[in-house]
Design an enzyme around this catalytic site. Structure first.
Site, PDB file in Angstrom:
ATOM      1  N   HIS A 196       2.036  14.231   1.337  1.00  0.00           N
ATOM      2  CA  HIS A 196       1.343  15.503   1.108  1.00  0.00           C
ATOM      3  C   HIS A 196       2.331  16.617   1.384  1.00  0.00           C
ATOM      4  CE1 HIS A 196      -2.670  13.848   0.565  1.00  0.00           C
ATOM      5  NE2 HIS A 196      -2.533  13.132   1.668  1.00  0.00           N
TER       6      HIS A 196
ATOM      7  N   ASP B  80       0.733   2.408   3.767  1.00  0.00           N
ATOM      8  CA  ASP B  80      -0.155   3.498   3.327  1.00  0.00           C
ATOM      9  C   ASP B  80       0.637   4.801   3.209  1.00  0.00           C
ATOM     10  OD1 ASP B  80      -2.314   4.941   2.435  1.00  0.00           O
ATOM     11  OD2 ASP B  80      -3.515   4.721   4.264  1.00  0.00           O
TER      12      ASP B  80
ATOM     13  N   HIS C 249     -10.828  -0.124   0.816  1.00  0.00           N
ATOM     14  CA  HIS C 249     -10.791   0.981   1.788  1.00  0.00           C
ATOM     15  C   HIS C 249     -12.151   0.915   2.484  1.00  0.00           C
ATOM     16  CE1 HIS C 249     -10.030   5.386   2.833  1.00  0.00           C
ATOM     17  NE2 HIS C 249     -11.292   5.205   3.159  1.00  0.00           N
TER      18      HIS C 249
ATOM     19  N   HIS D 240       1.223   5.305  -2.016  1.00  0.00           N
ATOM     20  CA  HIS D 240       0.721   6.331  -2.939  1.00  0.00           C
ATOM     21  C   HIS D 240       1.936   7.054  -3.511  1.00  0.00           C
ATOM     22  CE1 HIS D 240      -3.491   5.948  -1.570  1.00  0.00           C
ATOM     23  NE2 HIS D 240      -2.934   5.625  -0.417  1.00  0.00           N
ATOM     24  N   LEU D 241       2.141   6.918  -4.812  1.00  0.00           N
ATOM     25  CA  LEU D 241       3.343   7.520  -5.415  1.00  0.00           C
ATOM     26  C   LEU D 241       3.010   8.795  -6.192  1.00  0.00           C
ATOM     27  CD1 LEU D 241       5.329   4.299  -6.391  1.00  0.00           C
ATOM     28  CD2 LEU D 241       5.411   5.625  -4.279  1.00  0.00           C
ATOM     29  N   ARG D 242       1.731   9.132  -6.286  1.00  0.00           N
ATOM     30  CA  ARG D 242       1.256  10.457  -6.755  1.00  0.00           C
ATOM     31  C   ARG D 242       1.548  10.782  -8.216  1.00  0.00           C
ATOM     32  NH1 ARG D 242      -2.046  10.256  -2.613  1.00  0.00           N
ATOM     33  NH2 ARG D 242      -1.273  11.140  -0.660  1.00  0.00           N
TER      34      ARG D 242
ATOM     35  N   ASN E 126      -5.189   6.080  -6.911  1.00  0.00           N
ATOM     36  CA  ASN E 126      -5.845   7.399  -6.749  1.00  0.00           C
ATOM     37  C   ASN E 126      -4.929   8.551  -7.165  1.00  0.00           C
ATOM     38  OD1 ASN E 126      -4.211   7.143  -4.450  1.00  0.00           O
ATOM     39  ND2 ASN E 126      -5.612   8.292  -3.136  1.00  0.00           N
TER      40      ASN E 126
ATOM     41  N   HIS F 156       0.817  -1.220   0.000  1.00  0.00           N
ATOM     42  CA  HIS F 156       0.000   0.000   0.000  1.00  0.00           C
ATOM     43  C   HIS F 156       0.849   1.269   0.000  1.00  0.00           C
ATOM     44  CE1 HIS F 156      -4.042   1.733   1.621  1.00  0.00           C
ATOM     45  NE2 HIS F 156      -3.404   2.637   0.896  1.00  0.00           N
TER      46      HIS F 156
HETATM   47  O1  DOR Z   1      -4.651   8.743   4.988  1.00  0.00           O
HETATM   48  C1  DOR Z   1      -4.900   8.400   3.840  1.00  0.00           C
HETATM   49  N1  DOR Z   1      -4.325   9.005   2.766  1.00  0.00           N
HETATM   50  N2  DOR Z   1      -5.815   7.436   3.635  1.00  0.00           N
HETATM   51  C2  DOR Z   1      -6.254   7.120   2.405  1.00  0.00           C
HETATM   52  O2  DOR Z   1      -7.059   6.235   2.299  1.00  0.00           O
HETATM   53  C3  DOR Z   1      -5.765   7.863   1.223  1.00  0.00           C
HETATM   54  C4  DOR Z   1      -4.443   8.456   1.465  1.00  0.00           C
HETATM   55  C5  DOR Z   1      -4.027   9.467   0.424  1.00  0.00           C
HETATM   56  O3  DOR Z   1      -4.143   9.191  -0.781  1.00  0.00           O
HETATM   57  O4  DOR Z   1      -3.535  10.528   0.803  1.00  0.00           O
END
Ligand code: DOR
Length: 434
Positions: A311, A307, A181, A64-66, A96, A62
Site C-alpha cells: 500500500h 501475504d 480468507h 498481492h501484486l496489484r 483482488n 500468498h
Molecule cells: O492485510 C491484508 N491485506 N489482508 C488481506 O486479506 C488483504 C490484503 C490486501 O489486499 O491489502
C-alpha cells in the site's frame, strides 16, 4: 547452458540433502551434485557459494501484486523483483486486483506478462465469485484452462455458505483448492485490530478471534462434506490452529499457512497506532503467536506465506481507523523465518520445508534440488546482517513494521530455471564464465 554453484552447503530437507557440494545445472535443470571442488568449470558459469547455503527456490502461496489496477502500489515487474530479492522463485498472486481476476483472459494476461519479465514464476489465482462480489460463482473451468492454480476471494471471505458449498463441489471437479480468507464479516464488523487489552487501551474497535474461528470451522465442515480442497490463509488464532489440527487428523483435505508477521509480532506492535502493523487478520496475542509456531512445528501449518500486501502513503499515512490493512513481506520472510530457528523454536529443516516443498505441495508441485529437478534455487548467507531500506527494497511500497530493523540472513542470489534473476552484487560470488 551450464552453471556450477561451488562449495555451498546444499540443503534440501525434502530430498534428504544436506552437504557441502558442487551443484551442476545444465539447461535449466539440476544435473549433478558432486563433491565440493570436484566439478571442472569448463564451458560453465561459476557461482562461488563457500559459507553460503544453497536452498530450493522459495515458494510463496500468498502475494498481492496489484496489477491490473493499482500499479502505483506494485506491479508484476516490481513484485517479481521483490520476490527474486527475497529468494522466491514461485509466487501465487491473489485475485483482488482491479478488476478482479475472474475470467480466463485476465489469468492469461498475468501469465504472459510475468513470463515475458522472466524474473519469477507467477501463478495466478482466480476468484471464487464473479467480480469478487460474493453473489455468483466465477467460471472455474475457464480459469483453470487459462492457468489459474487455485481460487480465492482473498481480502474478503465468501460469506454465503450455500455459495461456498457449491464452490467446493465445482472446484473439486477441477481439482482446484479454495484458498480461504477465513473471517466472519458480521463478527469483525468495523474492527480495526485484535480485540483485547491493546484495543481497549487505544480505544480502537476490536476484531475478536472468534471471527476467524467461526469461519475456519464452517470452511472445514464444508470441505469435509463436499470432499473439496480447503487451504486456510493467514492463520492467526490458537483455536483456529486446533480446528485444523483436528480436521487433518480426521483426514479432511485441508492445508494452512502462517505469515511471518503473525508468528513474529503481537497486537502490541499496534500500540503507537502504527498503521504499518494494521493487517487483516490482525496481529493477535502472545498465546496465539506461540500456537502458530507450534502449528509450523508439527505440520498443522504446511507453509509460511507472506501475504505481501503493498500500500502507498495514500492508504497508510492516515488515521489508524482509515488505513488499509496489509504489509509488504517478500524480502523479510526468510530472515524472520530463520529467527524461529535461531531462537530454538523450529529445526532448520522445518523452516526450509515450510518455505519450499511445504507450500509447493499445497499446489501439487515440487521445490527440490534432487537431480532432474528444475533448477530454481537460492543462495543465502545465513549470518549476514542487513535491513530493508530505500536501497535494498525492491517493492514500490514500503509499508512494513520491519522497515529499517536489523535482520539476519540475506539472499545473495536467486536462480530461476538455471538463470540468475537476482544477485545482491556481482562480486565476490559471481565468478563469471570458467
Ligand atoms: O492485510 C491484508 N491485506 N489482508 C488481506 O486479506 C488483504 C490484503 C490486501 O489486499 O491489502
Amino acid at each position: 547452458m551450464k552453471l556450477i554453484i561451488q562449495n555451498g552447503r546444499v540443503l534440501d530437507p525434502g530430498a534428504g540433502i544436506d552437504r557441502i557440494a558442487d551443484l551442476l545445472v545444465v539447461d535449466g535443470r539440476v544435473a549433478e551434485l558432486a563433491a565440493a571442488g570436484s566439478l571442472a568449470p569448463q564451458d560453465a558459469e561459476v557461482l562461488e557459494a563457500r559459507g553460503r547455503w544453497v536452498l530450493p527456490g522459495l515458494c510463496d502461496l500468498h502475494v498481492h501484486l496489484r496489477e491490473p489496477g493499482e500499479e502505483y502500489k506494485e506491479d508484476l515487474a516490481s513484485g517479481a523483483r521483490a520476490a527474486a530479492a527475497g529468494g522466491f522463485c514461485t509466487v501465487v498472486a491473489m485475485a483482488n486486483t482491479k478488476p478482479p481476476i475472474d475470467n480466463g483472459e485476465l489469468v492469461a494476461r498475468a501469465l504472459e506478462r510475468s513470463a515475458s519479465l522472466g524474473l519469477c514464476r507467477v501463478l495466478p489465482v482466480g476468484t471464487v465469485t464473479a467480480g469478487r462480489e460474493g453473489k455468483a460463482l466465477a467460471p472455474f473451468g475457464e480459469l483453470r484452462r487459462a492457468g489459474a492454480v487455485a481460487l480465492s476471494d482473498d481480502g474478503a471471505p465468501v460469506a454465503d455458505a450455500q455459495l461456498l458449498r457449491r464452490a467446493f463441489e465445482y472446484a473439486r471437479d477441477f481439482d482446484l483448492p479454495i484458498l480461504s480468507h477465513a473471517e466472519d464479516p458480521r463478527l469483525s464488523l468495523a474492527g480495526q485490530m485484535h480485540e483485547g487489552a491493546v484495543s481497549t487501551r487505544l480505544g480502537l474497535t476490536g476484531i475478536p478471534s472468534v471471527s476467524e474461528e467461526v469461519a475456519v470451522a464452517r470452511d472445514i465442515a464444508l470441505a469435509e462434506y463436499t470432499g473439496g480442497r480447503l487451504h486456510v490463509q493467514h492463520l492467526s488464532t490458537a483455536r483456529a490452529v486446533e480446528l485444523i489440527r483436528a480436521a487433518k487428523a480426521r483426514g479432511v483435505r485441508v492445508t494452512a499457512e502462517v505469515t511471518p508477521h503473525h508468528f513474529t509480532l503481537t497486537a502490541e506492535a499496534v500500540a503507537e497506532y502504527d498503521t504499518a502493523a494494521k493487517v487483516m487478520p490482525p496481529l493477535r496475542d502472545e498465546s496465539d503467536r506461540r500456537a502458530l509456531i507450534a502449528a509450523l512445528a508439527d505440520g498443522t501449518a504446511d507453509a509460511i506465506a507472506t501475504d505481501h500486501a503493498p500500500h502507498s502513503s495514500i492508504e497508510k499515512d492516515v488515521p489508524f481507523a482509515e488505513a488499509a490493512p496489509g504489509l509488504i513481506g517478500l524480502q523479510t520472510a526468510l530472515p524472520l523465518a530463520l529467527d524461529l530457528w535461531r531462537q530454538g523454536h523450529l529445526p532448520l529443516e522445518t523452516v526450509i520445508t515450510r518455505l519450499t516443498s511445504g507450500p509447493a505441495a499445497v499446489l501439487g508441485r515440487q521445490a527440490s534440488l534432487a537431480v532432474g529437478s528444475v533448477a530454481d534455487l537460492v543462495l543465502v548467507d545465513p549470518e549476514a546482517g542487513w535491513s530493508l531500506n530505500d536501497e535494498t527494497n525492491q517493492s514500490k511500497s514500503r509499508n512494513t513494521p520491519f522497515w529499517g530493523r536489523g535482520l539476519t540472513g540475506r539472499v545473495e542470489a536467486t536462480i530461476l530455471a538455471g538463470r540468475l534473476v537476482y544477485a545482491r552484487s556481482r562480486s565476490p560470488i559471481w565468478l563469471g564464465a570458467g
